[in-house]
Structures are given as C-alpha cells and as structure tokens.
Design an enzyme around this catalytic site. Structure first.
Site, PDB file in Angstrom:
ATOM      1  N   CYS A 135       0.837  -1.201   0.000  1.00 37.75           N
ATOM      2  CA  CYS A 135       0.000   0.000   0.000  1.00 37.75           C
ATOM      3  C   CYS A 135       0.871   1.249   0.000  1.00 37.75           C
ATOM      4  CB  CYS A 135      -0.925  -0.017   1.218  1.00 37.75           C
ATOM      5  SG  CYS A 135      -1.964   1.441   1.310  1.00 37.75           S
ATOM      6  N   CYS A 138      -0.432   4.138   2.100  1.00 44.18           N
ATOM      7  CA  CYS A 138      -0.329   3.938   3.564  1.00 44.18           C
ATOM      8  C   CYS A 138       1.118   4.109   4.025  1.00 44.18           C
ATOM      9  CB  CYS A 138      -0.768   2.536   3.981  1.00 44.18           C
ATOM     10  SG  CYS A 138      -2.214   1.908   3.160  1.00 44.18           S
ATOM     11  N   ASP A 139       2.074   3.548   3.287  1.00 50.38           N
ATOM     12  CA  ASP A 139       3.457   3.451   3.779  1.00 50.38           C
ATOM     13  C   ASP A 139       4.453   4.352   3.054  1.00 50.38           C
ATOM     14  OD1 ASP A 139       2.523   1.468   5.450  1.00 50.38           O
ATOM     15  OD2 ASP A 139       2.941  -0.136   4.021  1.00 50.38           O
TER      16      ASP A 139
END
Ligand code: NAP
Length: 309
Positions: A135, A138-139
């Site tokens: 992701c 997200c990261d």
C-alpha cells in the site's frame, strides 16, 4: 429480526447496494469487519475515473460514499462474518454467523471485494512490514527521499509509482512484460516523470535484506541479465485475489475463487447475489462495483417479490 437483505462488505459495491436497498424500502443492513468503509478505495492515492468526482483521493471518495449512505439512514454493523448457513423450507432464511452474533436475512449480497496478491519470491514474507509493502498511500511517507521499487504493470502499480515519485528520490517500476496493463492516461503520467525508471521484461527474483529491505534481485528476461538494485522499499502491486474463502461451497466460483454471476449478480444459490470485485467479470473498477450494487439489489428485490416474502 429477519432482514430482507444483508450486504456483506462496505466497499463501493456494498455501499452502492445499500443506497438502492434503502431507497427500495427494504429492511437492510451492511456488515463489515472494519468500521471504516471504502474497501480497497481507501488506500487509493487518487481516483480520476469516477464520474462527476474527478481527482478525489480514495479516502475522500470513500468518505463521500459513507456520508451518502449515512444521510439515507443505512444501518452498518461492525462484525467479522465467518460463515453463512441456509435454512430449510420454501421461504428459506439465511443465517449469517459473525464474531459478534448471528443475523438472519432472506437475501444476501456478497460484496467482500478482494485483497492484494503476494509476489511469491524469497524475502517477501520475511521482510513484510520491514520494507515490503502492498500500500503505497499507507506506507509511502516512510520512504521520503529514498529509492524504492514498485512491482507490477496494472493500474495500481502505475498509480503507486506516480504517487511514490512525488515523495521518493527514485522509483523503479519492475514489470514482467514490454507493455503496461494500466490505463493509457496513467501510463502517460508515469512515463513523463524524470525520477521513474521502468525496467521492462523484468522479474523480481528475490527481495534481500537483514532486518530491513536492502535491495532486490531482478532478472531481465530479454537481455538475459541479472541485476542487483539497492532499494529501501518494495511496493508489490501484482493484482488481487477475491475475498471469497468463507463462501466456498455456498455459491459456484471459478478456479481463481471469483463468484460466478452475470450482470444480474444472481449466483448459483437462490437468494444470494454477488457484487463488485468478487464477481467474475472483465472490468473491476469503482464505477462497475457501484453498478453491481444497484443490479444486485434489483435482483434481490425481484427475488423477494417473486417469492412473495
Ligand atoms: P491487475 O490489473 O491485475 O494488474 C496486475 C499486474 O501485475 C499486471 O501488470 C501483471 O502483469 C502483474 N503481475 C501479476 N502477477 C505477477 C507476478 N507473479 N510477477 C510479476 N508481475 C505480476 O491488478 P491491479 O493493478 O491490482 O488492479 C486490480 C483491479 O482493480 C484491476 O481490474 C484494475 O483495473 C482495478 N483498479 C481500478 C481502479 C479505478 O477504478 N480507478 C484503480 C486501481 C485499480 P501482466 O500485465 O503481465 O499480466
């Protein structure tokens, strides 16, 4: 209480179904293990192909969907579904077992969507969360000014590479063929970025590192060359697998686990419908998932009327 309709999953298909169900006057609810609606869309950097709402982040689009369903009074239940049992008799009622309690319904829409596939190379599982991610939105922030690799050639891989190019010093996109599968508009944006290098006809053979990712071994199938690249992060975007394990034996599926149903979303099991990415179909887009939600409710409503329930 017996629901007319229970919708399992609160991604675009589930939420699309919910607004049609409420507007049709059905006693309906949406069950999802997460209190945050949106499914895969939540982790999409930018959605530019949803009609009327161009350029929203996936998170913002999900919020809009949820605001819409909340405005119409859709009931959401946060619970993890572990199985569905069918009752006997003419007007069968299904029992949906969850980790919270059991719920009963005359019809069910399966809309649990899909999850990312694993690449299946040495180092992937060992370094998951230690530089291996699925992701980018997200990261990605952990890799500011770093060099990273994205693996895949579909919409997600290309979107991820574009997103990461705005944060990272350098992004390698490693793709096994000489042509990307992603939408043309995304490809154009990607190929215009100076800090993105596409490694065509190339396969990641290993992700290397000790406590954290340190690099990848890549094999160039055309030039028959092995490459070692130093990267701090590897973002894997090699497709999706349907989240249908708990429905095995309930409805017919293809060899990959997609539920077999046409545009009516009618499955092999009476009163059970499949909508969104879990359905066997050619186009898995937010817009087609939402459309499935509407079609599935239409079919469920027809079923309830025909059964005179
Ligand atoms: P995808 O379209 O299936 O693409 C997967 C990519 O990974 C392909 O390029 C494939 O290569 C590659 N791949 C598969 N297995 C591999 C392996 N073992 N090693 C190396 N590469 C491998 O999947 P996706 O990009 O995750 O997208 C999933 C679905 O969501 C798609 O239908 C997509 O269109 C949709 N989507 C929609 C939106 C939207 O509506 N806005 C946004 C994002 C995604 P090949 O090309 O060689 O097969």
């Amino acid at each position: 209480m017996i629901y007319d309709l229970l919708i399992i999953g609160s991604g675009p298909a589930g939420m699309g179904a919910a607004i049609y169900a409420v507007r049709a006057g059905l006693k309906a609810a949406v069950i999802d293990r997460s209190p945050v609606s949106g499914g895969q869309v939540q982790s999409t950097y930018e959605v530019d192909n949803y009609l009327g709402l161009p350029g929203l982040s996936g998170g913002d689009l999900s919020d809009r969907f949820r605001q819409h369903t909340d405005r119409l009074g859709v009931q959401f239940i946060t619970a993890d579904v572990c199985g569905i049992e069918s009752g006997a008799g003419q007007q069968a009622v299904y029992t949906v077992h969850t980790d919270q309690s059991d719920f009963q319904a005359r019809t069910i829409i399966l809309a649990t969507g899909a999850s990312h596939s694993l690449l299946g190379v040495p180092g992937e599982k060992e370094l998951m969360g230690m530089g291996v991610s699925y992701c980018a939105t997200c990261d990605g922030a952990f890799y500011r000014n770093s060099t990273v690799a994205v693996v895949g050639g579909g919409d997600v891989a290309v979107e991820d590479a574009i997103f990461l190019a705005g944060i990272c010093k350098k992004v390698y996109l490693v793709h096994r063929r000489d042509r990307l599968r992603a939408a043309e508009s995304l490809q154009k944006r990607l190929l215009s970025l100076e800090n993105v290098e596409v490694l065509w006809n190339s396969e990641v053979k290993e992700i290397v590192g000790g406590e954290m990712v340190e690099g990848i071994s890549v094999y160039d199938n055309k030039n028959k060359q092995q490459l070692q690249l130093e990267v701090e992060g590897v973002f894997i975007a090699v497709g999706i697998v349907p989240d249908t394990d708990i429905f095995r034996g309930l409805v017919d599926m293809d060899e990959k686990g997609y539920v077999i149903a046409d545009e009516t979303c009618v499955t092999s099991r009476k009163g059970i419908f499949a909508a969104g990415d879990i359905r066997k179909k050619a186009m898995r887009q937010i817009i087609t998932a939402v459309a499935d939600g509407a079609n599935a409710v239409h079919s469920a409503h027809e079923f309830l009327n025909a059964e005179k329930i």
